[in-house]
Design an enzyme around this catalytic site. Structure first.
Site, PDB file in Angstrom:
ATOM      1  N   CYS A   1       0.829  -1.201   0.000  1.00 51.34           N
ATOM      2  CA  CYS A   1       0.000   0.000   0.000  1.00 51.34           C
ATOM      3  C   CYS A   1       0.871   1.262   0.000  1.00 51.34           C
ATOM      4  CB  CYS A   1      -0.869   0.028   1.251  1.00 51.34           C
ATOM      5  SG  CYS A   1      -1.722  -1.508   1.557  1.00 51.34           S
TER       6      CYS A   1
ATOM      7  N   TRP B   1      -3.277  -2.486  -1.383  1.00 49.83           N
ATOM      8  CA  TRP B   1      -2.925  -3.815  -1.887  1.00 49.83           C
ATOM      9  C   TRP B   1      -3.663  -4.773  -0.961  1.00 49.83           C
ATOM     10  CZ3 TRP B   1       0.558  -8.031  -0.584  1.00 49.83           C
ATOM     11  CH2 TRP B   1       0.991  -8.772  -1.691  1.00 49.83           C
TER      12      TRP B   1
ATOM     13  N   GLU C   1      18.893 -15.148 -10.831  1.00 47.02           N
ATOM     14  CA  GLU C   1      18.365 -13.802 -11.073  1.00 47.02           C
ATOM     15  C   GLU C   1      17.716 -13.701 -12.461  1.00 47.02           C
ATOM     16  OE1 GLU C   1      17.541 -11.484  -9.346  1.00 47.02           O
ATOM     17  OE2 GLU C   1      17.516  -9.673 -10.563  1.00 47.02           O
TER      18      GLU C   1
ATOM     19  N   LYS D   1       6.733  -3.447  -4.800  1.00 48.31           N
ATOM     20  CA  LYS D   1       8.142  -3.055  -4.830  1.00 48.31           C
ATOM     21  C   LYS D   1       8.797  -3.268  -3.476  1.00 48.31           C
ATOM     22  CE  LYS D   1      11.867  -1.257  -6.549  1.00 48.31           C
ATOM     23  NZ  LYS D   1      12.648  -2.204  -7.376  1.00 48.31           N
TER      24      LYS D   1
END
Ligand code: M6R
Length: 608
Positions: free
Chosen positions: A2, A75, A481, A603
């Site tokens: 959020c 979120w 990765e 993120k």
């Protein structure tokens, strides 16, 4: 996760709040809302889906008059993403509005108690409990109500709160969920991350746990949970506001990939001085370095992958044993840590809850922790005993690229300093490594310039069901990765395997045409990896090889080869990751995915 933005000041609040929320879109969300006090009452608008819908609904904020307000991108955790579950949440009289990041762990108990007292709940969220609890404790003094609530609720929270009866102030509250406060001549701001307010101010106060801030248009006061006034110093954010914008690129991720040469140059400029490594902020003496007997690297996601590379590099050039752990696992495995061990926590955001919890656990056991962090002033940066910054600038795309590259650089530098302090790394080798490092920015630039070729290749795989990445040693680290980059943004199933491990089970998944990307940059392992390539080819795989320039043998076995320029054997990951990042990006773009905001991801993951 959020996002929170709040503003009080001379200007109309809603457009500033919406603009700030837009800057936080990268954090991931599924609904948005805003509450503004218009001089008489609190007005609220909410919308499920993209922020754009809320912007349209409010005409860019123009139809919400008032100079004081709070906004939120949600979120969903407790309750589906619906208008009613979106924040802000109000008390029944609609005189108190709250936005919240985090989780209230005892909300069920509190909700029952409040319902027994006659409070009516309209949403399924944990946050609504806060609005009613504030109402319950509010007897005219908002600070008192807030601190009472802080004593009652368990869990994590960053809050923005407004009271219709106190239209000259906003309250910001923090416990274990990031929140910053900013001040300019135009007013005061709250936000869950710096980019939201960077356009308006660089003077930022990082709130600590259990602190409350009272923001007025031209005044800022901080309080402890016991309502005592606290003095805090602002931090000046040096990031360029433009760095947090797309600057003509189609996606933040693309822009950030192209910023990598600059990021590496910046690290070199800051840390390589007169043929030596100077890490100004790392207040670790030669003696401290010499004493390190063992290292534990603890991180999540890509930061963990950087740590896996770090293990190979540190163990080889400093001969110090290294264990790498996922932060979410580390604290629960009760590791045996001796007094000369160093725990390194790697985090781009500096706010990842799992990493923070692992760090707190280490501190409780008296172990020293070093942070490798990108965000100056973030929780990990503040709480670590030693700090090394990565010089990547603000990273917006959920899929990390430039911050990951900066983490690799930090680990190389640390390993080299350690190797030198331990007298394991000879002066000549150290000097040669510095020279090789200085070439990395232009080598990365060269690899990025091959973007068209990789795009063409990637387009062939937009319908792929599964893609595998294999490599040995340090190449295994980069495979991890490369695989994550692809799957997190393209939603194509992908796994990374130590090349020699595939035949122990996973090889049964290889079908005709399955793409296997094979990273092979370590000369002494070429032949071994070629054997593994042959194994998968025999099962129908299409083999993409990423290897060093000059290793033309590879062409005989692989179906497609990408060459990386020659570099020091410990730095190859910095180069090999570039085509893999581009590959993941172009597969996702080809599939029409929302590259910067992949589904279900955030993120900064501020919940455990
Ligand atoms: O901010 P952090 O480096 O602590 O974040 C850790 C992970 O959440 C992060 O690396 C994540 O895996 C990225 N989406 C990878 O692109």
């Amino acid at each position: 996760m959020c996002g929170i933005v709040g503003y009080i000041g001379k200007s109309q609040a809603a457009p500033i709040i919406l603009d700030g929320l837009e800057k936080l879109e990268y954090r991931g969300y599924d609904s948005a809302g805003i509450a503004v006090y218009d001089g008489q009452q609190i007005n609220m608008k909410k919308s499920v889906g993209r922020l754009k819908a809320l912007v349209e609904l409010t005409h860019g904020g123009a139809m919400m008059p008032g100079n004081l307000g709070i906004g939120h991108t949600r979120w969903a955790t407790h309750g589906a993403p619906t208008d009613v579950n979106s924040h802000p949440h109000l008390n029944s009289k609609e005189t108190i509005a709250v936005v919240h990041n985090g989780i209230i762990e005892n909300y069920i108990k509190l909700r029952k108690k409040l319902e027994n007292k006659g409070y009516l709940f309209v949403s399924e969220t944990d946050t609504e409990v806060l609005a009613h609890l504030l109402d319950y404790y509010y007897k005219g003094n908002p600070l008192e109500a807030i601190t009472k609530v802080m004593h009652r609720v368990e869990g994590s929270y960053a809050l923005g709160v407004i009271f219709a009866e106190h239209p000259d102030r906003i309250f910001a509250v923090r416990k274990a969920s990031p929140l910053i406060v900013g001040k300019s001549d135009e007013g005061c701001f709250i936000a869950s991350d710096v980019p939201a307010i960077l356009k308006y101010t660089r003077n930022v106060y990082f709130m600590e746990n259990q602190e409350v801030a009272c923001l007025k248009a031209d005044e800022l006061t901080f309080y402890s949970v016991d309502e005592e006034v606290i003095q805090k110093e602002p931090v000046t954010i040096e990031w360029d506001a433009k760095a947090a914008e797309k600057g003509g690129y189609e996606h933040y991720m693309l822009k950030e990939m192209y910023e990598q040469p600059k990021v590496l140059e910046e690290t070199i400029r800051k840390c390589i001085i007169d043929d030596d490594i100077i890490i100004e902020e790392l207040k670790m003496s030669e003696e401290d370095f010499r004493k390190i007997s063992k290292i534990y690297i603890v991180a999540c996601g890509s930061s963990y992958h950087a740590g896996v590379t770090g293990k190979y590099v540190i163990e080889n050039i400093a001969r110090v044993p290294v264990e790498v752990d996922l932060a979410s696992e580390f604290r629960y495995r009760n590791p045996i840590i001796d007094e000369n061990a160093l725990v390194i926590v790697i985090s781009q955001s500096g706010e990842t809850a799992d990493s923070l919890a692992a760090m707190a656990d280490m501190h409780a056991k008296g172990v020293k922790v070093m942070g490798i962090v990108n965000v100056v002033g973030s929780s990990i940066a503040r709480d670590a005993d030693y700090i090394m910054y990565t010089w990547a600038g603000p990273e917006i795309a959920v899929a990390t690229t430039k911050a990951y590259s900066a983490q690799l650089m930090a680990l190389y530098l640390f390993a080299m300093k350690l190797g030198k302090a331990k007298s394991v790394l000879a002066q000549e080798e150290f000097r040669q490594m510095l020279e090789d490092m200085k070439l990395l920015p232009q080598q990365v630039e060269f690899l990025l310039s091959n973007q068209r070729k990789i795009q063409k290749f990637a387009n062939r795989y937009i319908a792929a069901k599964s893609i595998f990445f294999i490599g040995r040693g340090i190449d295994y680290a980069i495979s991890l990765e490369g695989s994550l980059k692809l799957k997190e943004i393209s939603y194509i199933h992908s796994e990374a395997y130590a090349a020699g491990e595939l035949k122990h089970g996973t090889i049964s998944l290889i079908e005709d045409g399955t793409l296997v990307a094979c990273v092979s940059t370590q000369e002494d392992l070429y032949q071994k990896t070629i054997s593994n390539m042959v194994e998968v080819k025999a099962r129908g795989a299409f083999v993409l090889a990423v290897t060093n320039e000059g290793n033309y043998e590879m062409q005989k076995e692989a179906d497609y080869v990408i060459y990386i320029p020659k570099t020091n054997r410990y730095f190859t990951n910095t180069l090999a990751i570039i085509p893999l990042q581009l590959f993941g990006y172009y597969v996702a773009v080809g599939k029409g995915c929302d590259v910067d905001k992949p589904r279900n991801l955030a993120k900064s993951v501020t919940v455990e």
